[in-house]
Design an enzyme around this catalytic site. Sequence first.
Site, PDB file in Angstrom:
ATOM      1  N   ASP A 155      -6.806  18.545 -71.184  1.00  0.00           N
ATOM      2  CA  ASP A 155      -6.355  18.659 -69.795  1.00  0.00           C
ATOM      3  C   ASP A 155      -6.633  17.427 -68.948  1.00  0.00           C
ATOM      4  O   ASP A 155      -6.248  17.381 -67.776  1.00  0.00           O
ATOM      5  CB  ASP A 155      -7.036  19.883 -69.151  1.00  0.00           C
ATOM      6  N   HIS A 187     -15.835  20.658 -73.975  1.00  0.00           N
ATOM      7  CA  HIS A 187     -15.083  21.616 -74.797  1.00  0.00           C
ATOM      8  C   HIS A 187     -16.068  22.416 -75.634  1.00  0.00           C
ATOM      9  O   HIS A 187     -17.091  21.884 -76.084  1.00  0.00           O
ATOM     10  CB  HIS A 187     -14.108  20.873 -75.726  1.00  0.00           C
TER      11      HIS A 187
END
Length: 431
Positions: free
Chosen positions: A366, A308
């Site tokens: 996700d 991320h």
Amino acid sequence: MSDSPKKATITLDDKTIDLPILSPTAGPDVVDIRKLYGQANVFTYDPGYTSTASCQSTITFIDGDKGELLHRGYPIDQLAEKSHFLEVCYLLLYGELPTADQLEWFESTITRHTMLHEQMQYFFRGFRRDSHPMATMVGVVGAMSAFYHDSTDITDVRHREIASHRLIAKMPTIAAWAYKYSIGQPFVYPRNDLSFAANFIHMCFSVPAEPYEVDPIIARAMDRIFTLHADHEQNASTSTVRLASSSGANPFACIAAGIACLWGPAHGGANQACLEMLREIGTPDRIPEFIARAKDKNDPFRLMGFGHRVYKNFDPRAKVMKQSADEVLDLLGVHDNPVLQTAKELEKLALEDPYFAEKKLYPNVDFYSGIILDALGFPTSMFTPIFALARTVGWISQWKEQLADPEHKIGRPRQLYIGEPFRDYVDIEKR
Ligand code: SDX
């Protein structure tokens, strides 16, 4: 935010420029470079905006090192446990948790905006049945500006509010109808007697041929997934919505742009890509092969659902999602789900690997979401549309905030030009 007396000093050749430092409520200080080009005739260079604050905002804050996500100051794990999606929508839109009366008004308002103009069905029918639902959503949401003219005047506060409610309310109907169209089943209309999440489940999975009762376990899991995806600071799709809005584009066009950006596998498309990756891995014994590929600089493969830009610790949403995955699969009687076992083993082995530890790569939102959505009965092609459905409240809250910001102006980045210098045209005979 308050202007602190602190300043940053830049020295360029014979020039010294003082730039004010702005102090936030939380997070790093910000060097205000708005006057830099005018004073020093230089640009800053930051492809991917890794060190750039594009706006000021009061909606969401992420502490990437701590793995903390706050919506109007409230931590996401508490909201996921104690709140529900429409209450979080109210919080994001209006800044405070609603009173009982405010919540009742808001839920009633959203419920009564869930139907689509009947003629919009023709847009769905213009797509091939095998179109990805995200393609349909981009098209249909953009087309809303051709129908809802009484909520496209962005200078009118009432128009902005009605457009916000319409988009939040109609996205589940659009997503569900995109799904129904792709499987050749009739559209199911929204029902005002169902909760937001139950309504979406009903529109996706009921058929006119028989009654369909929404399982409250599934509805609760769906609602929690919506909450976990609601907003996330200035991510790529939110920045797209803000940039589109900065030109004065109508809200439906701006949200359509956000949906298009979210679709990419590096962003919201990662939930679909992650489940497809976990299925490709198949069994835990193949995990080392895929970890090796993810570490190989010559291999473009990346672990989907991992890493991320902001989180350099666990994504707090992934933690809640992981707990939810265990609960939901157990409650649905799906025991020993091989994909979930593979995901857990992959997470364990990756986090033990120095490559991921050094680069601070952790599971993101996700990584587990697809496992739950798969267990709830959705095809992988519906994973990103569900993300878009949930993120609409974040996009529209940020859109409203930007329009209300007296400092907002059209976004127009500059560049580091490395092309050809001035040169005269060459006639074809001389080339
Ligand atoms: C979302 O921004 C948001 O807030 C997004 C989001 C939201 O709610 O809006 O949180 C939703 O988009 C989550 C992210 C979903 N995407 C994925 O899961 C796709 C896989 N992840 C990567 O593509 C990547 O981690 C990104 C895109 C998420 C972040 O990329 P960055 O910040 O640009 O980081 P990078 O590509 O510069 O990576 C830094 C290093 C690189 O190695 P070096 O070149 O420094 O040697 O880490 C490596 C990368 O190769 N790396 C990975 C990796 N992610 C980064 N290596 C293997 N597998 C990965 N998943």
